[in-house]
Design a protein around this motif. Structure first.
Motif, PDB file in Angstrom:
ATOM      1  N   ALA A 134      -7.738   6.250  -4.754  1.00  0.00           N
ATOM      2  CA  ALA A 134      -6.249   6.502  -4.175  1.00  0.00           C
ATOM      3  C   ALA A 134      -5.827   7.574  -5.036  1.00  0.00           C
ATOM      4  O   ALA A 134      -5.175   8.507  -4.235  1.00  0.00           O
ATOM      5  N   TYR A 135      -5.968   7.537  -6.032  1.00  0.00           N
ATOM      6  CA  TYR A 135      -5.436   8.928  -6.973  1.00  0.00           C
ATOM      7  C   TYR A 135      -5.845  10.171  -6.589  1.00  0.00           C
ATOM      8  O   TYR A 135      -5.238  11.167  -6.700  1.00  0.00           O
ATOM      9  N   ALA A 141       2.391   1.742  -3.421  1.00  0.00           N
ATOM     10  CA  ALA A 141       1.498   2.224  -4.355  1.00  0.00           C
ATOM     11  C   ALA A 141       1.033   3.743  -4.100  1.00  0.00           C
ATOM     12  O   ALA A 141       1.084   4.415  -5.222  1.00  0.00           O
ATOM     13  N   LYS A 142       0.861   4.313  -2.984  1.00  0.00           N
ATOM     14  CA  LYS A 142       0.792   5.735  -2.793  1.00  0.00           C
ATOM     15  C   LYS A 142       2.048   6.469  -3.165  1.00  0.00           C
ATOM     16  O   LYS A 142       1.930   7.544  -3.779  1.00  0.00           O
ATOM     17  N   LEU A 143       3.293   6.077  -2.847  1.00  0.00           N
ATOM     18  CA  LEU A 143       4.402   6.616  -3.435  1.00  0.00           C
ATOM     19  C   LEU A 143       4.571   6.688  -4.905  1.00  0.00           C
ATOM     20  O   LEU A 143       4.901   7.652  -5.512  1.00  0.00           O
ATOM     21  N   LEU A 146       1.932   6.677  -6.942  1.00  0.00           N
ATOM     22  CA  LEU A 146       0.698   7.784  -7.381  1.00  0.00           C
ATOM     23  C   LEU A 146       1.338   9.290  -7.260  1.00  0.00           C
ATOM     24  O   LEU A 146       1.078  10.112  -8.097  1.00  0.00           O
ATOM     25  N   ARG A 147       2.073   9.310  -6.106  1.00  0.00           N
ATOM     26  CA  ARG A 147       2.406  10.658  -5.676  1.00  0.00           C
ATOM     27  C   ARG A 147       3.652  11.041  -6.775  1.00  0.00           C
ATOM     28  O   ARG A 147       3.761  12.381  -7.196  1.00  0.00           O
ATOM     29  N   LYS A 178       0.620  -1.003   0.253  1.00  0.00           N
ATOM     30  CA  LYS A 178       0.129  -0.019  -0.024  1.00  0.00           C
ATOM     31  C   LYS A 178       0.629   1.125   0.112  1.00  0.00           C
ATOM     32  O   LYS A 178       0.686   2.197  -0.866  1.00  0.00           O
ATOM     33  N   SER A 179       1.849   1.231   0.752  1.00  0.00           N
ATOM     34  CA  SER A 179       2.763   2.225   1.050  1.00  0.00           C
ATOM     35  C   SER A 179       3.456   2.619  -0.445  1.00  0.00           C
ATOM     36  O   SER A 179       3.505   3.615  -0.874  1.00  0.00           O
ATOM     37  N   GLU A 208      -6.824  11.245  -4.199  1.00  0.00           N
ATOM     38  CA  GLU A 208      -6.200  11.753  -2.736  1.00  0.00           C
ATOM     39  C   GLU A 208      -5.163  12.437  -3.075  1.00  0.00           C
ATOM     40  O   GLU A 208      -4.475  13.503  -2.535  1.00  0.00           O
ATOM     41  N   VAL A 209      -4.201  12.321  -4.259  1.00  0.00           N
ATOM     42  CA  VAL A 209      -2.924  13.347  -4.283  1.00  0.00           C
ATOM     43  C   VAL A 209      -3.362  13.840  -5.674  1.00  0.00           C
ATOM     44  O   VAL A 209      -2.225  14.726  -6.077  1.00  0.00           O
TER      45      VAL A 209
END
Length: 376
Positions: free
Chosen positions: A230-231, A197-199, A201-202, A194-195, A233-234
């Motif tokens: 999720a996308y 994937a967030k990185l 996307l950022r 999860k972490s 959010e950023v």
């Protein structure tokens, strides 16, 4: 040489007033038939150009048309072709909808068959998003160009992100994160994913948000609801639109992406058209609509038309005198200055930021071929 025109080029054509301007429209058809149809349209253009006394200019314009092969830019019979030539412009535009067979030679370019293309959001960005890769396309009408590409690799000890933009490229190594959050141990694989994937996307957003027009053009995001949430959010785009696909099946073909995006655009235009019709009926009851062609043309030339409604398949030939706002009417196109007056008015409305909507006979609020709502 006749070059391909973009959506922005079409908008600029609405301001061209330097005749003779040749506009040729030809629908998709088998190549042999296409060539014969094109030759017939060029002969008609030759006749209309004969009314212009500038022989050298006439010959130069015709030579440009003679050298052009209409079959080369068309990739399917479902596409139509528009060709525009004057002493400053040599261009063609591919339309993914039905087109007439028509030639007009006038003081301005004839653009009425492309009203949908002029006003629709046919220039946009498409972001294709999955857990392992992402692609940003810059789309214009029926074509798309890869702008940014990303790859995300999850390793045992670190994640790597690869980015390419034109001739630039970059790779970043991101170590796995450790956390005791809510009882998670440092080896919590799900948390790492999860972490990561967030990185990812950022990283994507940091790169594509710098693209010219990113925040002003429509953005269609091709992914599933989970990735889209999720996308968002950023995401710094004001209104990203979800186009559902299954990312696990890999990247769809570019043609499929463009087709899905254009369907979404078309549906929005249809909804807007229906709403505008209802608005028109109410304004007509309140007597806030004008349908006199002279009054409409004057308002259009002064940028005072908010919405112009045109009767489908209507044509009124003549010459719109822009300085005096007067109109000379003819039963048909008779020389190298005549154009469809409705086309001239529509181009003026679009040029000044108004909108043009084509309606069927039953949806028009008056018997006039045109009606307008003025700016407040």
């Amino acid at each position: 040489m006749i070059e391909k025109l973009t959506h922005d080029d079409l908008l600029r054509l609405t301001s061209v007033q330097d005749g003779p301007c040749i506009s040729i429209y030809i629908p998709g058809m088998p190549e042999k038939t296409l060539q014969l149809e094109y030759e017939a349209l060029v002969r008609r253009a030759t006749y209309l150009l004969s009314f212009d006394p500038r022989e050298e200019l006439r010959e130069n314009l015709l030579q440009t048309l003679y050298k052009f092969n209409p079959a080369e830019p068309l990739s399917s019979r479902e596409q139509g072709l528009a060709i525009f030539v004057n002493k400053h412009w040599n261009g063609y535009f591919i339309a993914n909808h039905e087109m007439p067979s028509k030639v007009v030679v006038a003081e301005t370019f004839h653009l009425k068959p492309l009203l949908e293309d002029l006003q629709g959001d046919h220039t946009y960005h498409a972001l294709v998003l999955s857990a392992e890769e992402a692609l940003l396309l810059n789309c214009d009408g029926g074509t798309g160009t890869e702008v940014h590409t990303f790859l995300f690799h999850q390793g045992q000890h670190s994640n790597s992100i690869h980015w390419k933009h034109h001739d630039e490229s970059e790779t970043a190594q991101i170590p796995h994160l450790k956390s005791q959050l809510r009882g998670r141990g440092s080896q919590d694989t799900q948390f790492k994913k999860k972490s990561g994937a967030k990185l990812f996307l950022r990283w994507i957003e940091a790169k594509i948000s710098k693209e010219q027009g990113y925040k002003t053009l429509p953005l269609f995001v091709f992914t599933n609801e989970t990735f889209f949430t999720a996308y968002k959010e950023v995401c710094t785009h004001p209104a990203p639109v979800l186009c559902k696909i299954d990312p696990s099946k890999g990247m769809p073909r570019m043609e499929a992406l463009i087709h899905q995006a254009n369907l979404h655009i078309q549906n929005n235009m249809t909804k807007h058209k229906n709403l505008s019709t209802l608005e028109m009926e109410e304004l007509n009851r309140q007597k806030k609509v004008i349908d006199d062609l002279i009054k409409i043309s004057r308002a259009a030339l002064n940028g005072k038309v908010k919405t112009l409604f045109l009767r489908n398949n209507s044509e009124i030939w003549g010459h719109l005198h822009r300085r005096s706002s007067q109109i000379t009417f003819h039963e048909k196109q008779i020389d190298s200055k005549d154009d469809d007056i409705l086309d001239d008015i529509a181009c003026e409305v679009i040029r000044h930021g108004g909108e043009v909507i084509v309606l069927t006979d039953k949806d028009m609020p008056t018997q006039s071929p045109a009606a307008a709502i003025l700016n407040a």
